[in-house]
Design a protein around this motif. Structure first.
Motif, mmCIF file in Angstrom:
data_model
loop_
_atom_site.group_PDB
_atom_site.id
_atom_site.type_symbol
_atom_site.label_atom_id
_atom_site.label_comp_id
_atom_site.label_asym_id
_atom_site.label_seq_id
_atom_site.Cartn_x
_atom_site.Cartn_y
_atom_site.Cartn_z
ATOM 1 N N VAL A 10 0.692 -1.570 -0.054
ATOM 2 C CA VAL A 10 0.209 -0.134 -0.398
ATOM 3 C C VAL A 10 0.626 1.430 -0.109
ATOM 4 N N ILE A 11 1.684 1.334 0.878
ATOM 5 C CA ILE A 11 2.661 2.171 0.927
ATOM 6 C C ILE A 11 3.170 2.425 -0.611
ATOM 7 N N ALA A 12 3.666 1.245 -0.479
ATOM 8 C CA ALA A 12 4.180 1.549 -2.555
ATOM 9 C C ALA A 12 3.522 2.148 -3.756
ATOM 10 N N ALA A 13 2.302 2.027 -3.688
ATOM 11 C CA ALA A 13 1.383 2.283 -4.212
ATOM 12 C C ALA A 13 0.738 3.839 -4.234
ATOM 13 N N VAL A 14 0.831 4.037 -2.924
ATOM 14 C CA VAL A 14 0.681 5.477 -2.068
ATOM 15 C C VAL A 14 1.918 6.541 -3.063
ATOM 16 N N ILE A 15 3.197 6.541 -2.878
ATOM 17 C CA ILE A 15 4.146 7.390 -3.433
ATOM 18 C C ILE A 15 3.910 7.024 -5.334
ATOM 19 N N TRP A 16 3.709 5.684 -5.808
ATOM 20 C CA TRP A 16 3.427 6.026 -7.583
ATOM 21 C C TRP A 16 2.504 7.118 -7.456
ATOM 22 N N VAL A 17 1.184 6.721 -7.149
ATOM 23 C CA VAL A 17 -0.394 6.945 -7.650
ATOM 24 C C VAL A 17 -0.242 8.742 -6.885
ATOM 25 N N GLY A 18 0.464 8.510 -5.473
ATOM 26 C CA GLY A 18 0.229 10.123 -5.105
ATOM 27 C C GLY A 18 0.453 10.870 -6.121
ATOM 28 N N GLY A 19 1.768 10.842 -6.196
ATOM 29 C CA GLY A 19 3.228 10.732 -6.907
ATOM 30 C C GLY A 19 2.499 11.374 -8.238
ATOM 31 N N MET A 20 1.965 11.060 -8.947
ATOM 32 C CA MET A 20 1.964 11.025 -10.189
ATOM 33 C C MET A 20 0.129 12.187 -10.203
ATOM 34 N N PHE A 21 -0.273 11.831 -8.805
ATOM 35 C CA PHE A 21 -1.541 13.068 -8.927
ATOM 36 C C PHE A 21 -0.855 13.873 -8.984
ATOM 37 N N PHE A 22 -0.190 14.594 -7.903
ATOM 38 C CA PHE A 22 0.567 15.877 -6.980
ATOM 39 C C PHE A 22 1.364 16.400 -8.928
ATOM 40 N N ALA A 23 1.955 15.681 -9.372
ATOM 41 C CA ALA A 23 2.529 16.158 -10.413
ATOM 42 C C ALA A 23 1.712 16.390 -11.640
ATOM 43 N N TYR A 24 0.539 15.903 -12.261
ATOM 44 C CA TYR A 24 -1.160 16.110 -13.110
ATOM 45 C C TYR A 24 -1.845 17.081 -11.986
ATOM 46 N N ILE A 25 -2.097 17.067 -11.044
ATOM 47 C CA ILE A 25 -3.042 18.100 -10.430
ATOM 48 C C ILE A 25 -2.329 19.245 -9.671
#
Length: 78
Positions: A10-25
């Motif tokens: 879950v932590i790895a998924a949050v880092i990946w998806v959360g980082g892409m959310f931050f970059a795009y949004i």
């Protein structure tokens, strides 16, 4: 053991998806008003720091996913 694997997964998924959310949004609209050369430098600096975390997250996701599959569910046969 399973709880640790799930937590790491879950932590790895949050880092990946959360980082892409931050970059795009967040970062993309914020960098819009910058001049193109400055924007490119910003994106290069951000992604040079972000992608090592992404690759580590991908490795952790694959490792924990396969480990849970084998340890908890008995592998692909079941």
């Amino acid at each position: 053991m399973t709880a640790t694997l799930v937590a790491l997964h879950v932590i790895a998924a949050v880092i990946w998806v959360g980082g892409m959310f931050f970059a795009y949004i967040v970062l993309r609209p914020s960098a819009g008003p910058l001049d193109p050369p400055l924007r490119l430098v910003l994106w290069q600096r951000v992604f040079s720091r972000f992608f090592p975390w992404v690759w580590a997250s991908v490795v952790v996701l694959l490792a924990t996913g396969y480990a849970m599959l084998i340890l908890r569910f008995g592998g692909f046969r079941t």
